[in-house]
Design a protein around this motif. Structure first.
Motif, PDB file in Angstrom:
ATOM      1  N   GLU A  37       0.890  -1.000  -0.188  1.00 58.35           N
ATOM      2  CA  GLU A  37      -0.138  -0.018  -0.016  1.00 58.35           C
ATOM      3  C   GLU A  37       0.901   1.305  -0.148  1.00 58.35           C
ATOM      4  N   GLN A  38       1.981   1.323   0.804  1.00 62.33           N
ATOM      5  CA  GLN A  38       2.918   2.398   0.907  1.00 62.33           C
ATOM      6  C   GLN A  38       3.463   2.639  -0.602  1.00 62.33           C
TER       7      GLN A  38
ATOM      8  N   LYS B 290       1.586   4.316  -3.193  1.00 62.99           N
ATOM      9  CA  LYS B 290       1.467   5.699  -3.332  1.00 62.99           C
ATOM     10  C   LYS B 290       2.514   6.610  -3.689  1.00 62.99           C
TER      11      LYS B 290
ATOM     12  N   ASN C  69       3.396   7.988  -9.121  1.00 65.35           N
ATOM     13  CA  ASN C  69       2.878   9.236  -8.614  1.00 65.35           C
ATOM     14  C   ASN C  69       4.031  10.231  -8.569  1.00 65.35           C
TER      15      ASN C  69
ATOM     16  N   HIS D 104      -3.968   7.803  -9.378  1.00 64.58           N
ATOM     17  CA  HIS D 104      -3.092   8.742  -8.333  1.00 64.58           C
ATOM     18  C   HIS D 104      -3.690  10.264  -8.486  1.00 64.58           C
TER      19      HIS D 104
END
Length: 531
Positions: free
Chosen positions: A85-86, A89, A93, A123
């Motif tokens: 998940e990290q 991000k 992006n 994003h």
């Protein structure tokens, strides 16, 4: 703004588990990259450049790959062992990547529009008309003509250069803080290459984007990067300011790498060489069909009214932008696609022959394709690939086939003991040599070479150029050499043809055109080339 570098790599090691052993691909690599700056990782194929870059986004095949040591800090945050998940991000992006091979990294089932739209939606939550407007803007930015027409295109419907530009558009969509560019201009001709590099430089100034550049093109490194790290066998052997590294390299390997440019002049030619291949008013038009009845409404005029002549023992270099018709012309000359107009081989018309009538002539006209990995069957061993033509054209002498395969491999500088291996077990340069051996084994009169050095680093390029020159002298081979790399074309070609939008804008003696180009487009190509 951060007071520390945007990217810090400290003592990074990468191992790969192969069967029961460990392969040490990267060994204690350290470097850092400031915001708004460009750092180039330079080295031969297999030196660990791409593996180091892929580690930044944790894109290696874990757990087969592992990091025995090291730290990767992006904007102060440790990247190694971040959860999915990290990582999501960051990827696409704040950190984007241009991959080396656009055909395999673009989704073959999705259109250009859908692939770029996905990046914007995931994003930035940009959708609808706003997304379409941004996509058209991006495609225009990276130099794609008529972007509206390309929205619905699939990757296989684009040229190599166009696919690469779509990849760059996707990477730049969200204006990242860090762009990792792995051979970003490999498939691009020099004019588009210059446009893309200028675009990246402009974006760098505009948004302060840092660029980690992986390339074998030393011209790009010299003109585009602030810092250079030279890698060899998994280690950084020299690093520093670009000007300093290029003017006064200290490590033995750096000196060897920086001096490895394609050099020399074309092979000596026979004074009374006979014409081998010629064309008159050659055209290749692709129909555009629409409606339920698939009626032809227009044509894409890919090649228009081409007149050329290739003599025995000589090389015709063909240069031009992506989409100018170079490869289409090459395929038409050997009757792999339909064309109109006269094609003569050894003063005999072959333009009217069907495929069964062409088969005996294929022994004398061979082709080496742009992507050796794509053109070599992954299911066949090297011995089977190189010897396949013998089974078709010389089926009565099977006892001699193995010896001929061994001789062909030796001739292109490959160890015959490796002939039972498969294409994926070889480097890019070795695969290109395999493709040349496959073309050479039938002792042809003419070989068409379509971008045979585009994906190779400079040391291997020089070796391939020397090999082609030696083979030409030994067998009086004729080459049609299609390339966007003008340094390589200059080292090999006796005659030169410059193409633009399917037309020949200039042709004649290569040395004369390189010294005194007449057409403005030819002059633009020369100005854009870093040689």
């Amino acid at each position: 703004m951060s007071t520390f570098p945007i990217l810090q790599v400290k003592n990074l090691s990468v191992d790969f588990k192969v069967n029961s052993s460990q392969v040490h691909a990267v060994k204690g690599v350290s470097f850092q990259l400031e915001k708004g700056k460009t750092l180039a990782l330079v080295g031969e194929s297999g030196s660990g450049k791409s593996v180091s870059a892929l580690s930044v986004l944790q894109l290696l095949p874990y757990p087969t790959a592992s990091h025995p040591s090291g730290s990767i800090l992006f904007d102060g945050q440790e990247v190694i062992n971040l959860n999915p998940e990290q990582l999501r991000k960051i990827r696409g992006n704040r950190v984007s990547m241009i991959f080396q091979e656009p055909m395999t990294s673009l989704n073959p089932l999705h259109t250009v529009e859908k692939q770029i739209r996905e990046v914007l939606f995931l994003h930035k939550d940009i959708k609808g008309q706003q997304a379409t407007k941004r996509i058209l803007e991006l495609l225009a930015l990276v130099g794609i003509r008529n972007p509206q027409q390309k929205l619905g295109a699939f990757p296989h419907e684009l040229s190599g250069g166009q696919r690469q530009r779509v990849m760059i558009a996707m990477a730049l969509a969200n204006e990242p803080d860090l762009l990792i560019a792995d051979e970003p201009t490999t498939a691009l001709d020099v004019t588009i290459q210059a446009q893309i590099l200028n675009l990246l430089a402009d974006l760098q100034k505009k948004i302060g984007m840092a660029i980690l550049l992986i390339t074998h093109d030393l011209g790009i490194v010299r003109h585009f990067s602030d810092q250079v790290c030279i890698m060899h066998q998994g280690k950084i052997v020299e690093s520093g300011n670009t000007t300093q590294i290029f003017t006064a390299p200290t490590h033995e390997y750096s000196i060897k790498l920086l001096s490895a440019e394609p050099k020399g002049t074309p092979a000596a030619i026979m004074t009374e060489a006979k014409p081998l291949l010629s064309t008159e008013n050659l055209n290749v038009w692709f129909p555009i069909k629409k409606g339920v009845m698939a009626r032809v409404v227009d044509y894409i005029k890919a090649v228009r009214d081409i007149n050329l002549e290739v003599k025995q023992g000589r090389t015709l270099g063909i240069v031009g932008e992506s989409g100018s018709g170079k490869t289409t012309l090459g395929l038409a000359l050997i009757r792999l696609i339909e064309s109109k107009g006269l094609i003569c081989f050894k003063q005999q018309a072959i333009s009217g022959l069907n495929q069964s009538q062409m088969r005996p002539l294929r022994r004398e006209i061979q082709i080496v394709f742009q992507d050796p990995f794509g053109s070599l069957s992954p299911r066949m061993s090297i011995a089977e690939i190189v010897g396949e033509g013998l089974g078709i054209h010389d089926p009565d002498n099977k006892t001699q086939h193995e010896q001929k395969v061994i001789a062909a491999l030796e001739e292109v500088g490959l160890d015959p003991e490796t002939r039972d291996r498969y294409p994926h077990e070889f480097s890019g340069g070795q695969r290109q040599r395999i493709a040349i051996a496959r073309a050479l084994i039938l002792k042809p009169k003419l070989i068409i070479l379509d971008e045979p050095t585009s994906a190779l680093d400079r040391t291997v390029q020089s070796q391939i150029v020397d090999l082609l020159r030696d083979l030409q002298l030994k067998y009086q081979l004729s080459y049609i050499f299609i390339s966007h790399d003008l340094a390589v074309v200059k080292a090999l070609s006796h005659e030169l043809m410059v193409m633009k939008e399917g037309l020949v804008v200039e042709q004649g003696d290569a040395d004369t055109i390189f010294k005194q180009p007449h057409h403005e487009y030819t002059r633009a190509l020369m100005r854009a080339a870093f040689y």
